[in-house]
Design a protein around this motif. Structure first.
Motif, PDB file in Angstrom:
ATOM      1  N   VAL A   1       0.873  -1.169   0.000  1.00 26.65           N
ATOM      2  CA  VAL A   1       0.000   0.000   0.000  1.00 26.65           C
ATOM      3  C   VAL A   1       0.910   1.219   0.000  1.00 26.65           C
ATOM      4  O   VAL A   1       1.689   1.423   0.920  1.00 26.65           O
ATOM      5  CB  VAL A   1      -0.925  -0.001   1.238  1.00 26.65           C
TER       6      VAL A   1
ATOM      7  N   SER B   1       1.519   5.558  -1.086  1.00 28.48           N
ATOM      8  CA  SER B   1       0.955   6.869  -1.352  1.00 28.48           C
ATOM      9  C   SER B   1       1.890   7.595  -2.299  1.00 28.48           C
ATOM     10  O   SER B   1       3.093   7.654  -2.069  1.00 28.48           O
ATOM     11  CB  SER B   1       0.803   7.657  -0.054  1.00 28.48           C
TER      12      SER B   1
ATOM     13  N   THR C   1      -3.372   6.854  -3.573  1.00 28.13           N
ATOM     14  CA  THR C   1      -3.021   5.642  -2.843  1.00 28.13           C
ATOM     15  C   THR C   1      -3.148   4.459  -3.780  1.00 28.13           C
ATOM     16  O   THR C   1      -4.162   4.307  -4.457  1.00 28.13           O
ATOM     17  CB  THR C   1      -3.950   5.444  -1.629  1.00 28.13           C
TER      18      THR C   1
ATOM     19  N   ARG D   1      -3.788   5.151   3.142  1.00 28.94           N
ATOM     20  CA  ARG D   1      -2.964   3.981   3.461  1.00 28.94           C
ATOM     21  C   ARG D   1      -3.448   3.244   4.700  1.00 28.94           C
ATOM     22  O   ARG D   1      -3.642   2.024   4.667  1.00 28.94           O
ATOM     23  CB  ARG D   1      -1.499   4.395   3.646  1.00 28.94           C
TER      24      ARG D   1
ATOM     25  N   ILE E   1       3.065  -1.147   4.360  1.00 28.27           N
ATOM     26  CA  ILE E   1       2.676   0.236   4.094  1.00 28.27           C
ATOM     27  C   ILE E   1       3.941   1.020   3.821  1.00 28.27           C
ATOM     28  O   ILE E   1       4.837   1.077   4.651  1.00 28.27           O
ATOM     29  CB  ILE E   1       1.905   0.825   5.286  1.00 28.27           C
TER      30      ILE E   1
END
Length: 115
Positions: A35, A37, A47, A92, A112
């Motif tokens: 994930v 950004s 995202t 996120r 992340i």
């Protein structure tokens, strides 16, 4: 001068671990859902969710994400990465919590990226 030669290791390769782990990492990296950004322009961000299993319906997951977070999004087909879900805004933490609560991915398998 001979003391200096004793202190510097001659056969040290700083990338040896990375190269050795490459063969295993290529197979293991597909287990993770990434994930990320991405900054668009100004304060706008995007995202992306990558690495979901192919057995899931990306369009249904996207529909639920859009409804849950009140944002727009799309599924993009990338030649290298496969299908990638894109959402507007920095979602996120929301996306990772949603994927865990829905039972799509375990928490240990989510990475992340970003600050």
């Amino acid at each position: 001068m001979s003391d200096l030669g004793d202190q510097i290791p001659a056969a040290f390769d700083p990338f040896a671990e990375a190269n050795a782990g490459d063969s295993g990492a290529a197979a293991g990296s597909k287990d993770y859902v990434h994930v990320r950004s991405q900054q668009r322009n100004g304060r706008k961000s995007l995202t992306t969710v990558q690495g979901l299993k192919k057995e899931f319906s990306y369009s249904k997951i996207l529909k639920d994400l859009k409804k849950e977070f009140c944002c727009n999004g799309t599924v993009v087909q990338d030649p290298e990465l496969g299908q990638v879900i894109q959402l507007q805004g920095d979602q996120r933490k929301n996306v990772s919590n949603f994927l865990v609560q829905a039972g799509i991915v375990k928490k240990e398998h989510i990475k992340i990226h970003g600050f």
